[in-house]
Design an enzyme around this catalytic site. Structure first.
Site, short mmCIF file in Angstrom:
data_model
loop_
_atom_site.label_atom_id
_atom_site.label_comp_id
_atom_site.label_asym_id
_atom_site.label_seq_id
_atom_site.Cartn_x
_atom_site.Cartn_y
_atom_site.Cartn_z
N CYS A 197 -13.05 -10.57 -16.73
CA CYS A 197 -13.72 -10.31 -15.46
C CYS A 197 -15.03 -11.11 -15.52
O CYS A 197 -15.83 -10.90 -16.41
CB CYS A 197 -13.99 -8.81 -15.33
N CYS B 165 -9.96 -7.53 -11.43
CA CYS B 165 -10.56 -6.55 -12.34
C CYS B 165 -10.25 -5.15 -11.84
O CYS B 165 -10.52 -4.83 -10.66
CB CYS B 165 -12.07 -6.77 -12.41
N GLU C 60 1.04 7.82 -61.40
CA GLU C 60 0.11 6.77 -60.97
C GLU C 60 0.31 6.52 -59.48
O GLU C 60 1.31 6.96 -58.90
CB GLU C 60 0.37 5.48 -61.77
N LYS D 266 1.27 4.89 -55.91
CA LYS D 266 2.29 3.97 -55.40
C LYS D 266 1.58 3.01 -54.46
O LYS D 266 1.18 3.38 -53.36
CB LYS D 266 3.38 4.76 -54.67
N LYS E 281 6.33 10.44 -51.84
CA LYS E 281 5.76 9.79 -50.66
C LYS E 281 4.77 10.72 -49.95
O LYS E 281 5.08 11.88 -49.70
CB LYS E 281 6.88 9.42 -49.67
N CYS F 51 -14.07 -3.71 -10.81
CA CYS F 51 -14.91 -4.25 -9.73
C CYS F 51 -14.14 -5.17 -8.78
O CYS F 51 -14.70 -5.72 -7.85
CB CYS F 51 -16.11 -4.97 -10.31
N CYS G 278 -20.39 -6.16 -13.62
CA CYS G 278 -19.28 -5.21 -13.45
C CYS G 278 -19.64 -3.93 -14.20
O CYS G 278 -20.03 -3.96 -15.37
CB CYS G 278 -18.00 -5.83 -14.02
N ASP H 153 0.68 0.16 -51.91
CA ASP H 153 1.37 -0.27 -50.70
C ASP H 153 1.08 -1.74 -50.44
O ASP H 153 0.23 -2.09 -49.64
CB ASP H 153 0.90 0.59 -49.52
N TYR I 52 2.13 -2.63 -63.13
CA TYR I 52 2.47 -1.25 -63.47
C TYR I 52 3.80 -1.06 -64.21
O TYR I 52 4.24 0.06 -64.41
CB TYR I 52 2.47 -0.37 -62.22
#
Ligand code: IVH
Length: 718
Positions: free
Chosen positions: A473, A455, A152, A154, A361, A458, A478, A156, A265
């Site tokens: 900015c 910036c 089944e 795994k 894994k 510009c 710009c 996370d 599970y």
């Protein structure tokens, strides 16, 4: 507790051991190496489980753990009873009085409670050879020539254990340190697929402890982060952290809003009613998963597979790894369990993990690298984003070299410096991010990250409005902003002008062929024909895509305009509430606030956009160039023929594109769900429909439609 000096020493020792492991080079002798490995592993367990702040990537940790096991096997006389291979997350109790980072200050909210059975970890494997080895040992121990396994995913997420007595959920605990968890009963009651009562008594079970994983599915996570992005907040790192963080929110009502889900599970403990013997439903793992499903839990009933022999296990793991990115939730591998409980008992456990189960894994999605420099990019709203340049590292099949750091606060919070070793993660379709820097590995040569005052494009002086964490900015002309606005406008979720991606926008702009958004519709194709690399075919595709974009539904245009705080959802709300986009020039802030999910900040920004004469001029120009500004959606809010109905598509559609079909549903007031549940009204089934169809068949309130039936339902002709 560890002192800072010891922490630094242990972090360096970890890196040294990893380098040595790669060369199989011992620290003087096996004894010293084993002792060093133990210290580093115990320290990392504490960082991981207690501080929620590991110093090693999962893969690095597993490498050190495997090396320790290998050395212990080669030198059995040197195995210490204190070794982490002999205990569940050993060292935690010793290192910490039990307070975790998350519960510090909230200890009363989540009292510590011991688990009925320690929550052991799983042994890990990374390739077919590891699995073959494990199977061989299991066969030797059991004396069988072939073993039946249940495989089944795994999951996370964050693991939990649930206790049911007399059919009622009486307690929910986090994993904690594996021995003692935190009592989060009120919070687990808010989780989808965890019923407050389940008829275990039907099978003679009086008390049962079951384990599972709490998750946030990818769509919910993305919507959550999109909302944060629209509010200029840095995104949450990944669904796993979001799930484990959400479990510890003090107010259960807030927890309910997070959209947590669970997969159950494992049955870790059970007591039968007096005189009753176990029915067949709980004599194998696979049957138990089906029982969980029958009683209202979500378990991997559909995802599991029962097979004989290890080759079939390997094949299923490989097949599932290919599907990894198509699943609605994150998984980081597969778990293989001996199916028969009697055989599980026979194989037993080590103090660290059961011998009857192993994790397989998938390719690691974490790595460490060096932060070399930080560049500053100007976004379409003028926001200045620091971008980390790291030594490129492969993570989950992609090479990562550039990572957004979002804003100055993130850089400060993570205490990043140029020259740092950083832990990088890339989970599925989540963009890569820096989890943390490993400050203990600094040697003094690291440099602070200095934010620019002007910036970088510009040279305007940057501004940071009060209460915001983003420097901007202020020059809306710009060059960088103009280009970024065009890139956003043509992007897939906005006007979807394919073949006019980022690089062509930049190229056409630089060559003076296209200076602003209306310029997209005024491109001189005779000039494009002279450019290198633009053949007839690609130009006619581009022309077609531009023409098609003129008829895009209004919400795509609204989203494409890049109004601050207006993400896709708000764009839909806005597009649906008027008959012509320029109607908004007459709307008051109060009217905007009356729309769903629009607060003062968003309303203010929309008002500002339509108050700006230049913006209105751009819209009028677009209309004169043939771009649709009308709300062509026949069904305005609340009046759609599919109002309030929920849909899910599965398999391959032959007449409609999946995204178009979904859009049609939304235009008619319907909603798209991400998975099959009792909330679903219609499942539309294309070719090669898989598990969703099977699942939907079991819920008799779901109507299953073919593509033709769906089209009929919409009363459209294709
Ligand atoms: S079985 C005694 N099954 O992985 C064995 N664990 O790395 C109990 N996990 O602590 C665990 N999916 O949090 C099992 N299908 C699955 C799982 C699973 C995820 C987690 C679990 C465990 C960790 C071990």
């Amino acid at each position: 507790m560890y002192t800072k000096e010891i922490e630094i020493t242990l972090s360096r020792l970890a890196k040294d051991l990893l380098a040595r492991h790669a060369k199989q080079q011992l620290l003087n002798n096996p004894e010293e190496t084993m002792e060093a490995l133990q210290r580093v592993i115990i320290y990392n367990d504490w960082r991981y489980y207690v501080q929620s702040d590991p110093v090693l990537s999962d893969y690095e940790y597993d490498q050190l753990f495997a090396w320790l096991k290998q050395l212990e096997k080669e030198n059995p006389h040197l195995v210490s009873p204190d070794s982490p291979t002999q205990k569940v997350a050993q060292g935690l109790a010793a290192a910490s009085p039990g307070a975790t980072k998350a519960t510090r200050g909230a200890a009363k909210a989540f009292p510590s409670v011991p688990h009925l059975v320690p929550m052991l970890s799983l042994d890990n494997s990374y390739n077919a050879d590891d699995l073959i080895d494990w199977d061989r040992k299991a066969r030797e121990l059991s004396g069988l020539s072939e073993i039946e396994y249940c495989i089944e995913p795994k999951f996370d997420g964050a693991s939990i254990s649930l206790l049911y007595e007399d059919d009622k959920l009486v307690r929910g605990l986090t994993r904690g340190d594996g021995v003692v968890g935190e009592d989060i009963t009120q919070n687990v009651m808010q989780i989808k697929f965890i019923p407050p009562a389940a008829k275990f008594s039907k099978y003679g079970v009086h008390t049962i402890e079951i384990r599972g994983e709490v998750l946030i599915n990818k769509d919910t996570f993305k919507a959550f982060n999109d909302q944060r992005a629209a509010e200029n907040l840095p995104p949450l790192a990944n669904p796993r952290n979001a799930a484990s963080g959400s479990l510890r929110i003090i107010d259960p009502k807030e927890v309910a809003k997070r959209g947590l889900e669970a997969f159950l599970y494992h049955m870790s403990y059970h007591v039968m009613e007096k005189g009753v013997t176990e029915p067949k439903e709980i004599t194998t793992h696979s049957n138990t998963l089906d029982l969980f499903t029958e009683l209202g839990f979500r378990s991997p009933s559909k995802e599991k597979r029962v097979v004989k022999g290890i080759q079939a296990v390997i094949d299923y793991c490989n097949a599932f790894e290919h599907e990894r990115d198509n699943l609605p939730y994150e998984i980081d591998g597969m778990v293989i369990k001996v199916n028969d409980y009697a055989l599980q008992d026979k194989l037993g456990m080590t103090t660290h993990h059961p011998r009857w189960a192993i994790a397989y894994k998938f390719k690691a999605r974490q790595a460490t690298s060096k932060l070399r420099k930080v560049e500053f990019q100007v976004g379409r709203t003028g926001s200045i984003t620091p971008v980390a340049k790291i030594d490129p590292v492969p993570i989950g099949g992609v090479t990562v070299g550039s990572i957004s750091l979002f804003n100055e606060d993130v850089v400060r919070e993570k205490d990043l410096k140029i020259g740092d070793t950083v832990l990088v993660e890339r989970a599925g379709d989540v963009i890569p991010y820096i989890v943390k820097s490993v400050a203990d590995l600094r040697d003094g040569s690291e440099e602070d990250i200095v934010f620019p005052k002007h910036c970088p494009v510009c040279n305007s002086r940057l501004e940071k409005p009060e209460g915001e964490s983003v420097w901007r900015c202020p020059n809306i002309n710009c060059e960088a902003q103009v280009i970024e606005r065009m890139i956003h406008f043509v992007s897939k979720d906005a006007m979807d002008i394919r073949s006019l991606g980022e690089s062509n926008v930049r190229k056409f702009y630089t060559l003076g062929l296209m200076k602003d958004i209306p310029g997209i519709y005024e491109l001189d194709f005779s000039k494009l024909e002279q450019l290198e690399g633009f053949g007839k075919k690609s130009l006619s595709n581009l022309q077609e895509a531009i023409a098609h974009s003129k008829t895009q539904p209004l919400h795509r245009l609204v989203f494409g305009l890049g109004i601050r705080y207006v993400g896709e959802t708000t764009a839909k709300t806005l597009a649906n509430a008027v008959s012509h986009l320029l109607d908004y020039t007459e709307w008051s802030e109060e009217q905007l606030l009356a729309l769903e999910d629009i607060g003062p900040k968003v309303a203010g920004s929309i008002r500002q956009f339509f108050d700006n004469k230049d913006n209105v001029a751009v819209l009028k120009k677009l209309e004169s160039l043939g771009v649709n500004l009308q709300n062509t959606n026949s069904a305005q809010v609340g009046g759609g023929s599919l109002d309030g109905q929920t849909f899910l598509f599965t398999g391959t559609l032959s007449k409609l594109k999946r995204s178009d079909a979904e859009e049609l549903v939304e235009q008619q007031g319907g909603k798209i769900l991400s998975g099959v549940s009792s909330k679903l009204n219609y499942l539309v089934v294309g070719e090669d429909a898989g598990s969703k169809l099977e699942k939907a068949k079991k819920i008799n309130t779901i109507k299953v439609l073919t593509e033709d039936e769906f089209i009929k339902l919409l009363a459209i002709s294709i």
